[in-house]
Design a protein around this motif. Structure first.
Motif, mmCIF file in Angstrom:
data_model
loop_
_atom_site.group_PDB
_atom_site.id
_atom_site.type_symbol
_atom_site.label_atom_id
_atom_site.label_comp_id
_atom_site.label_asym_id
_atom_site.label_seq_id
_atom_site.Cartn_x
_atom_site.Cartn_y
_atom_site.Cartn_z
ATOM 1 N N TYR A 206 -19.327 -63.063 40.410
ATOM 2 C CA TYR A 206 -17.915 -62.669 40.312
ATOM 3 C C TYR A 206 -17.329 -63.003 38.942
ATOM 4 C CZ TYR A 206 -12.870 -62.801 40.991
ATOM 5 O OH TYR A 206 -11.510 -62.599 40.842
ATOM 6 N N ASP A 211 -17.373 -56.918 39.770
ATOM 7 C CA ASP A 211 -16.482 -56.035 40.537
ATOM 8 C C ASP A 211 -15.859 -54.976 39.631
ATOM 9 O OD1 ASP A 211 -16.085 -57.407 43.404
ATOM 10 O OD2 ASP A 211 -16.287 -58.961 41.889
ATOM 11 N N SER A 214 -18.533 -52.359 38.881
ATOM 12 C CA SER A 214 -18.764 -51.415 39.982
ATOM 13 C C SER A 214 -17.721 -50.290 39.982
ATOM 14 C CB SER A 214 -18.736 -52.157 41.320
ATOM 15 O OG SER A 214 -17.445 -52.680 41.584
ATOM 16 N N GLY A 215 -16.547 -50.528 39.413
ATOM 17 C CA GLY A 215 -15.551 -49.473 39.287
ATOM 18 C C GLY A 215 -15.762 -48.615 38.052
ATOM 19 N N LYS A 237 -24.114 -60.451 43.420
ATOM 20 C CA LYS A 237 -23.411 -59.165 43.330
ATOM 21 C C LYS A 237 -24.369 -57.991 43.121
ATOM 22 C CE LYS A 237 -19.019 -60.422 43.576
ATOM 23 N NZ LYS A 237 -18.071 -59.860 44.552
ATOM 24 N N MET A 240 -24.064 -55.244 45.744
ATOM 25 C CA MET A 240 -22.930 -54.339 45.549
ATOM 26 C C MET A 240 -23.314 -53.171 44.647
ATOM 27 S SD MET A 240 -19.360 -55.062 43.538
ATOM 28 C CE MET A 240 -18.778 -56.298 44.681
ATOM 29 N N THR A 323 -10.459 -51.937 35.253
ATOM 30 C CA THR A 323 -11.468 -50.878 35.163
ATOM 31 C C THR A 323 -11.007 -49.766 34.237
ATOM 32 O OG1 THR A 323 -12.298 -51.346 37.389
ATOM 33 C CG2 THR A 323 -12.740 -49.165 36.500
#
Length: 461
Positions: A206, A211, A214-215, A237, A240, A323
């Motif tokens: 994280y 995260d 991933s976007g 992660k 994911m 993002t």
């Protein structure tokens, strides 16, 4: 000088702290100092080992509790550390990483023995969660009367001063460095006509902003059909990213390499056109220095000490940690590549070589060692710790009193005169007895004075 570098984080584990300790030890040795490294054991790696160029490493039989860190055991480690410091005739103890409980224990033990102490903080920590509060309290206790502190960026310095409640005058900013000879751009950089390779080298956790990544991946793949992601690293992660790749059917455009050995990092970087860093917190970020040294322009979040590493020509910093902002930065960088506005890889490498070198880091660290000369008395130390607060101050003083009592008992049971010291063989090319170290007989001399015997020699050498 006779120096001990100590941390929970060292080889065979790999990371920024581990590489920093090893490179600093190498360069201190080259400048004529005696250097040893102390860490906890890793699996069956227990006892004494040697790393080139003949740097002794003590793997103490303390076992990891969580995330490579041992349980705080100051009262247990004191007799062992005292024995090592006396045996190796250590003058300076240099701890690394605020999360390393072993390093903080060693700094307190060294201070009680009257040794000079230095600490290097490699990370940024918060103030409002339980883990950060406990870490900050330990740091406050350990650095209460330390001789010198090193931080890798000015942002890190501000963070450490607030967390440890120490005087800013004690803190020096010395950035990290890399061995630029290991991160050299290729003579024939990959063409951007058919594909644009975006490289990510990071632990998949994280804190590293996975995260956000991933976007970014589906947006970039939809915006430019040439885009391909090459992702090195592993962590919780990763699942994911695998689900994202499956959901958007991007198996051909998102390659997950898993863990990449340090010796192969350069081989991965030179395959790319852009390096992407999505970290949510960084004190310095070695990864972007390695990427620029290999000739890649960088797109990164503007957090922590990242803004201090390179000028705007080298790194495109996102306006916000989102993002959308990172995607915008990637598209702008691709436009610059297509227009031929990105500096040549060899020029980027030359600039990094001039900015960051281990020779410079070592010279500046050596100066910090020379400035460390304070020898506070027990009363002065207790006074400093008592000022930490009505509750914490009293607890700190109790710990000090118990520790001094333990040190007195240990000294009575094992006087310093009964501990055999290790002669330092290499010192400016000569032994301490004045005899030269001829290359042909240096190995036999090392074995003669080594503290290992029998089959352990084979393991260590």
């Amino acid at each position: 000088m006779k120096i001990c570098l100590i941390s929970d984080f060292f080889y065979p584990n790999f990371g920024g702290v581990e590489c920093h300790i090893y490179n600093l030890a190498q360069n201190l040795y080259k400048r004529g100092h005696k250097v040893i490294i102390v860490t906890h054991c890793y699996d069956d790696r227990v006892g004494v080992r040697y790393l080139r160029p003949f740097i002794k490493v003590y793997y103490i039989p303390f076992y990891m509790l969580i995330r490579l860190v041992i349980l705080p055991n100051f009262f247990i480690s004191l007799p062992i550390l005292r024995h090592i410091f006396i045996r190796e005739q250590i003058e300076i103890v240099h701890g690394h990483a605020a999360f390393s409980t072993f390093a903080l224990d060693a700094l307190l033990s060294a201070k009680m023995m009257g040794l000079r102490t230095v600490f290097t903080d490699h990370s940024l920590f918060g103030f409002n969660d339980f883990g950060a509060i406990m870490t900050n309290k330990m740091l406050e206790f350990a650095l209460g009367d330390i001789d010198g502190v090193i931080c890798v960026s000015h942002t890190s310095k501000e963070n450490t001063v607030l967390r440890a409640r120490i005087s800013p005058s004690k803190v020096r900013v010395i950035p990290n460095a890399i061995d630029t000879s290991l991160f050299v751009p290729t003579d024939t950089p990959p063409s951007s006509r058919d594909e644009i390779v975006i490289v990510v080298m990071s632990r998949l956790v994280y804190r590293k902003g996975i995260d956000l990544l991933s976007g970014i991946i589906p947006e970039m793949c939809a915006a430019d059909k040439r885009v391909k992601f090459l992702i090195g690293g592993d962590g919780p992660k990763r699942l994911m990213l695998e689900e994202l790749r499956e959901q958007h059917r991007l198996h051909e455009r998102v390659v997950l390499l898993g863990n990449v050995e340090q010796s192969r990092v350069r081989d991965v970087l030179i395959q790319g056109h852009i390096f992407l860093n999505t970290s949510l917190t960084e004190a310095f970020c070695m990864a972007i220095v390695e990427a620029v040294s290999c000739g890649l322009p960088v797109v990164s979040t503007a957090v922590g000490g990242i803004v201090e590493v390179f000028p705007a020509d080298f790194v495109c910093l996102a306006e916000e940690t989102t993002t959308e902002s990172l995607t915008k930065g990637l598209l702008q960088t691709i436009s610059r590549i297509d227009a031929g506005e990105v500096p040549a890889p060899q020029e980027l490498h030359r600039q990094v070589k001039n900015m960051y070198s281990w020779a410079d880091v070592t010279r500046r660290t050596e100066q910090v060692y020379k400035e460390c000369s304070s020898r506070p008395s027990l009363a002065e130390r207790m006074s400093v710790q008592k000022s930490r607060g009505p509750v914490a101050g009293v607890l700190y003083c109790i710990c000090y009193a118990i520790s001094y009592l333990l040190l007195a008992i240990t000294t009575f049971l094992q006087p310093e005169c009964t501990i055999e010291t290790v002669p330092y063989i290499y010192e400016g090319g000569r032994r301490e007895d004045g005899r030269s170290n001829a290359l042909g007989r240096s190995l036999s001399e090392q074995l003669k004075y080594s503290d290992l015997s029998g089959s352990d020699h084979k393991k260590s050498l």
